[in-house]
Design a protein around this motif. Sequence first.
Motif, mmCIF file in Angstrom:
data_model
loop_
_atom_site.group_PDB
_atom_site.id
_atom_site.type_symbol
_atom_site.label_atom_id
_atom_site.label_comp_id
_atom_site.label_asym_id
_atom_site.label_seq_id
_atom_site.Cartn_x
_atom_site.Cartn_y
_atom_site.Cartn_z
ATOM 1 N N UNK A 104 33.748 52.156 41.159
ATOM 2 C CA UNK A 104 35.032 52.573 41.711
ATOM 3 C C UNK A 104 35.964 51.376 41.883
ATOM 4 N N UNK A 105 35.403 50.205 42.058
ATOM 5 C CA UNK A 105 36.114 48.968 42.358
ATOM 6 C C UNK A 105 35.180 48.103 43.179
ATOM 7 N N UNK A 106 35.674 46.995 43.715
ATOM 8 C CA UNK A 106 34.794 46.154 44.532
ATOM 9 C C UNK A 106 35.460 45.762 45.851
ATOM 10 N N UNK A 107 36.469 46.515 46.270
ATOM 11 C CA UNK A 107 37.138 46.259 47.536
ATOM 12 C C UNK A 107 36.610 47.149 48.637
ATOM 13 N N UNK A 272 40.924 45.587 45.042
ATOM 14 C CA UNK A 272 40.960 46.780 45.884
ATOM 15 C C UNK A 272 41.088 48.020 45.008
ATOM 16 N N UNK A 273 41.146 49.170 45.664
ATOM 17 C CA UNK A 273 41.400 50.418 44.942
ATOM 18 C C UNK A 273 42.802 50.931 45.231
ATOM 19 N N UNK A 274 43.678 50.026 45.642
ATOM 20 C CA UNK A 274 45.060 50.392 45.899
ATOM 21 C C UNK A 274 45.809 50.733 44.621
ATOM 22 N N UNK A 275 46.974 51.332 44.794
ATOM 23 C CA UNK A 275 47.740 51.824 43.648
ATOM 24 C C UNK A 275 48.133 50.717 42.688
ATOM 25 N N UNK A 278 45.193 47.411 39.813
ATOM 26 C CA UNK A 278 44.929 47.135 38.400
ATOM 27 C C UNK A 278 46.024 46.263 37.788
ATOM 28 N N UNK A 279 47.264 46.541 38.154
ATOM 29 C CA UNK A 279 48.372 45.727 37.653
ATOM 30 C C UNK A 279 48.259 44.292 38.154
ATOM 31 N N UNK A 280 47.942 44.150 39.444
ATOM 32 C CA UNK A 280 47.810 42.816 40.023
ATOM 33 C C UNK A 280 46.634 42.074 39.408
ATOM 34 N N UNK A 281 45.537 42.800 39.170
ATOM 35 C CA UNK A 281 44.356 42.164 38.555
ATOM 36 C C UNK A 281 44.692 41.676 37.151
ATOM 37 N N UNK A 282 45.462 42.460 36.422
ATOM 38 C CA UNK A 282 45.862 42.037 35.072
ATOM 39 C C UNK A 282 46.733 40.782 35.121
ATOM 40 N N UNK A 283 47.512 40.656 36.201
ATOM 41 C CA UNK A 283 48.364 39.473 36.342
ATOM 42 C C UNK A 283 47.561 38.242 36.750
ATOM 43 N N UNK A 284 46.633 38.426 37.695
ATOM 44 C CA UNK A 284 45.893 37.286 38.244
ATOM 45 C C UNK A 284 44.696 36.895 37.383
ATOM 46 N N UNK A 285 44.047 37.897 36.775
ATOM 47 C CA UNK A 285 42.854 37.622 35.964
ATOM 48 C C UNK A 285 42.969 38.371 34.642
ATOM 49 N N UNK A 286 43.933 38.049 33.816
ATOM 50 C CA UNK A 286 43.973 38.684 32.494
ATOM 51 C C UNK A 286 42.748 38.258 31.697
ATOM 52 N N UNK A 287 42.278 39.101 30.775
ATOM 53 C CA UNK A 287 41.072 38.747 30.017
ATOM 54 C C UNK A 287 41.119 37.348 29.413
ATOM 55 N N UNK A 288 42.322 36.906 28.980
ATOM 56 C CA UNK A 288 42.403 35.584 28.339
ATOM 57 C C UNK A 288 42.215 34.440 29.336
ATOM 58 N N UNK A 289 42.311 34.735 30.664
ATOM 59 C CA UNK A 289 42.108 33.682 31.661
ATOM 60 C C UNK A 289 40.634 33.461 31.954
#
Length: 397
Positions: A104-107, A272-275, A278-289
């Motif tokens: 579900x997530x890890x938050x 978190x599982x907040x709205x 996912x967008x924030x995760x893509x910004x902070x930890x994009x796959x290329x990072x």
Amino acid sequence: MLIVAACTRGGTDVSAPIADPLPTTAPVIAAEALQTRGQIVESWILPDLLDDPGQVIGEARRAVYRSVSGLDGGVREVSGAFFRPPGQPPVGGWPVISIGHGTTGIGTDCGPSQESDLLGFWPMVRSYLGEGYAVAMTDYEGLGHSGHHPYLEPHSAAFNVIDAVRALRQLFTDASARWLGFGNSQGGQAVWASNEVATQYGAGLELVGTVALSPAANVTAMADLAGSQSLTAEQEALLPLVAGGVARYNPKLVEESLLPRLTAEQESRAFSCGADAETLRDELIPPESISLDDERSVAVFRTALRRIALPQTPLSAPMLVINGLADQTILPQWVTAAVEESCRLGGRIQHVEVADAGHGDLGAAAYDVASTWVRDRFAGLPAASTCGDAATVLPAE
């Protein structure tokens, strides 16, 4: 042993080694932790929000119970949802299903017990209540209650699943000591791990078997696929969660710059599982990072995944494993390799594959097989095994 298995997003075969598990000894469990397993800290009647047209709920509660960390052996408080059917139990008490839910997530806001539909797991719970089982569903440590979720760490997950049975029996005294573990994806790994530790850790309870659907038993090849940029689209989307979750108990992944260093607030929001998570995760930890661009970094990540891969030890009870042959998240070859290794250790496993099925929905026929298998285990019938033979393949629906 290295098993070659993978495919890229375009469908071209590539070589990706699935490495043997690196057995990790469970921690010494503190005396207090042993004595308080399953103890209820607090509980609440679940509000009348669950869809129950068949009136299969006799009683439903959300509770915080005590379990054990698979990392340090200390006491942990874990939340979950607990149910029993209406009416009088059969002789010996309600048989118990302990559910390990999928990712579900890890938050701390990712626990199914916090949501009115159990984050989509309510139909499964409702089905088992309708068949006359009491049901425990752990949120896992750090999901739904305070703490840091050790994503895919098998000892913690196993302890949480087993102690959920103890907690249910504290809440509902008419529940049996006989139980079965049922889980999908992350939960498939959790109930598989609970089967491995049940003989020792599950003292006082009787495990009759486990059902692992699309289990994340051995995902070591994700390291090599990420290093060669050959992950499927589904795996690439999951990579930040896997790497970030595993880094929580493998700080070397951050120390050696495989992952970007996040502040506590950034990590909390990104996972978190907040709205907007996912967008924030893509910004902070994009796959290329996630720096897996040389053999050293791939080896560090692979070793971390080997430490949580199954099997770690022989099974305690029979197991049914079902997975889809078109699964692009947990590739079918990975599941087969884990099943074969568990068979080699002496496990009794019935392995069923579903043609053209993906990761999430295995189809009605697969769930019928699982339902029959569950009934047969509680009835005490002998469990079939495909160890030494090819898996049974169900046709596509």
